[in-house]
Design an enzyme around this catalytic site. Structure first.
Site, PDB file in Angstrom:
ATOM      1  CE  LYS A 125      -3.611   1.857   3.012  1.00 16.84           C
ATOM      2  NZ  LYS A 125      -4.484   1.741   4.118  1.00 16.84           N
ATOM      3  CB  SER A 177      -7.619   3.705   3.179  1.00 18.59           C
ATOM      4  OG  SER A 177      -7.000   2.972   4.221  1.00 18.59           O
ATOM      5  CB  SER A 201      -7.873   0.571   6.069  1.00 20.84           C
ATOM      6  OG  SER A 201      -8.634   1.852   5.693  1.00 20.84           O
TER       7      SER A 201
HETATM    8  N1  GLN Z   1     -12.411   3.964   7.109  1.00 20.17           N
HETATM    9  C1  GLN Z   1     -11.853   4.147   8.141  1.00 20.17           C
HETATM   10  C2  GLN Z   1     -11.506   5.888   8.312  1.00 20.17           C
HETATM   11  O1  GLN Z   1     -11.610   6.486   7.233  1.00 20.17           O
HETATM   12  C3  GLN Z   1     -10.695   3.290   8.276  1.00 20.17           C
HETATM   13  C4  GLN Z   1      -9.495   3.771   7.534  1.00 20.17           C
HETATM   14  C5  GLN Z   1      -8.217   2.768   7.970  1.00 20.17           C
HETATM   15  O2  GLN Z   1      -8.331   1.800   8.349  1.00 20.17           O
HETATM   16  N2  GLN Z   1      -7.124   3.217   7.472  1.00 20.17           N
HETATM   17  O3  GLN Z   1     -10.969   6.148   9.128  1.00 20.17           O
END
Ligand code: GLN
Length: 476
Positions: A77, A152, A176
């Protein structure tokens, strides 16, 4: 062409000299090119990957034993540092930035013979759940291009799902890794907080962030976890001892629970509910008792998560000022404050700015107690509650996401409901426990979805054991 069941099978084929790493890497590079419409990759390290594959082939030909991840094709990532390679958190503010050192997890992958094929698209600074907040644009879902891959770590999940790499490392602050894995029909695993070093991971919310693994099956995930986890002097929050994966409990001796409040939650798609209930029935038919557990704090967890993570993010992201890293505005600024403002306003995207403002607000003197302190209290309560639950239960089941993948463009119209869709994943990050999304099902709308398994801290061995078991009974 290369449809190995898992890394072990791939290694057997290498050992029998049926294939070479060079052939395999070329195959994956072609696949990436053919699938460019998914927008899963930010950068592909083509020449370098081929060169490394050649080196690995020589090692094998010399008769030396293969390392644990010999020739395993891995993507990262775009928030995980790989020395001298670009890493941008999918943000304009870090657009031309190159990592000056490698993340500990990357060093460990390389030491065991993995090939890093490239970096994967993600939501900017890992904030989002659709991958639409990326400066490189949305990642398409391999099952349906009009749907998002999730976020994400959307690029990572799409890449594994479409067969563009064998493994991808993502980061999971509130789901994410698990949520895009759920949307793309692959396995997504977030370990116990501190199991994997965060050294070299671009921070979003440090007390929540954990590097996770996306793969096709449990055996591969377990192998990669064993390679990358363990203590690290560069990260003071890393656990002092490596988590042992030996001696799983017998399934018949496990006490398993299911969160009924999650299953009865109004946001849950009825088909997902039925699928999970069917799995619970299957477990019982196989003689495994599953208790219904109340979890009445459920509606507090998303607000607590967003207060605490935006607070941490606003502090973590203050380092991007244009002086030491990242975007430097071409406009002239005579005053320091204006200089910072220009660099940051031009460099950060909308969602990141929104979270910095929210985080600064909840930390401000007048509101600190009303929001930040309250959210900390909720977190403490959840930690205590979770300790009690996992004293009694070896594992708990619940859905990963309330619905299947969003249509592209929908979340922008209703951002709050997107935050609420994190309801089932943020619990594991608030409490630091491990969690895994297992892709068992297919919805009548054609999209995949998974079941989430959670265990107590450092109990990964039983998490993997139960995941294996659920896979096996699902095939019956
Ligand atoms: N959707 C969550 C957020 O926007 C999780 C993001 C993540 O795990 N990096 O904070």
């Amino acid at each position: 062409m290369f449809s190995f069941k898992n890394i072990q099978e791939y290694h057997s084929a290498l050992a029998r000299e049926e294939i070479t790493c060079r052939e395999v890497i070329k195959y994956y590079l072609d696949r990436i090119q053919e699938s460019s419409s998914l927008n899963a990759f930010v950068k592909v390290f083509e020449e370098e990957a081929i060169y490394r594959a050649g080196e690995l082939d020589q090692i094998r030909q010399s008769g030396a034993p293969m390392a644990k991840l010999h020739g395993v094709v891995v993507s990262l990532k775009d928030v995980i540092s790989y020395k001298n390679h670009p890493v941008s958190a999918s943000s304009a503010i870090l657009k031309d930035f190159k990592a000056v050192y490698s993340a500990t997890v990357v060093d460990r992958l390389l030491k065991e013979g993995a090939i890093i094929i490239g970096t994967c698209n993600c939501d900017e600074f890992a904030m989002g759940n659709t991958n639409e907040n990326s400066v490189y644009g949305v990642v398409r879902n391999p099952f349906d291009k009009n749907k998002v891959a999730g976020g994400s770590s959307g690029g990572s999940a799409a890449a594994v799902s479409a067969g563009l790499c064998m493994i991808s490392l993502g980061s999971d602050t509130g789901g994410s890794v698990r949520q895009p894995a759920d949307f793309c029909g692959v396995v997504g695993f977030k370990p116990t907080y501190g199991a994997n070093s965060r050294h070299g991971l671009i921070a979003y919310a440090s007390s929540f962030d954990q590097i996770g693994i996306i793969g096709n099956n449990i055996a591969d995930i377990q192998l990669v976890f064993d390679v990358i986890s363990g203590p690290d002097n560069f990260d003071s929050t890393a656990l002092q001892q490596k988590i042992v994966l030996e001696g799983p409990k017998e399934i018949s001796k496990m006490r398993i629970g299911v969160f009924t409040d999650a299953l009865n939650h109004p946001s849950l798609d009825p088909e997902i509910r039925l699928a999970i209930l069917k799995t619970v029935d299957d477990l019982e038919l196989n003689g495994v008792l599953v208790d219904k557990i109340n979890f009445d704090l459920l509606d507090y967890i998303v607000p607590a998560y967003y207060v605490l993570t935006t607070a941490e993010a606003s502090s973590n992201l203050s380092r991007y000022d244009g002086v030491r890293y990242g975007h430097l505005s071409p406009a002239r600024a005579d005053e320091l404050e204006i200089f910072y403002k220009k660099n940051r306003s031009e460099g950060f995207g909308k969602e990141v700015k929104k979270r910095i403002i929210l985080g600064t607000y909840v930390l401000s003197e007048g509101y600190f107690d009303a929001y930040f302190t309250k959210a900390q209290q909720v977190r403490n309560l959840l930690v205590k509650e979770s300790e009690k639950i996992f004293k009694k239960y070896d594992a708990v089941l619940m859905p990963t996401v309330p619905h299947t993948a969003f249509e592209t463009g929908n979340v922008a119209k209703d951002p709050v409901s997107a935050y609420l869709a994190d309801i089932f994943t943020v619990y594991a990050n608030l409490t630091g426990i491990p969690a895994l999304s297992l892709p068992l099902y297919r919805h009548s709308n054609g999209m995949p979805f998974g079941i989430q398994i959670l265990t107590g801290k450092k109990n990964e061995v039983n998490l993997f054991r139960l995941a294996d078991y659920l896979n096996s009974i699902n095939k019956q």
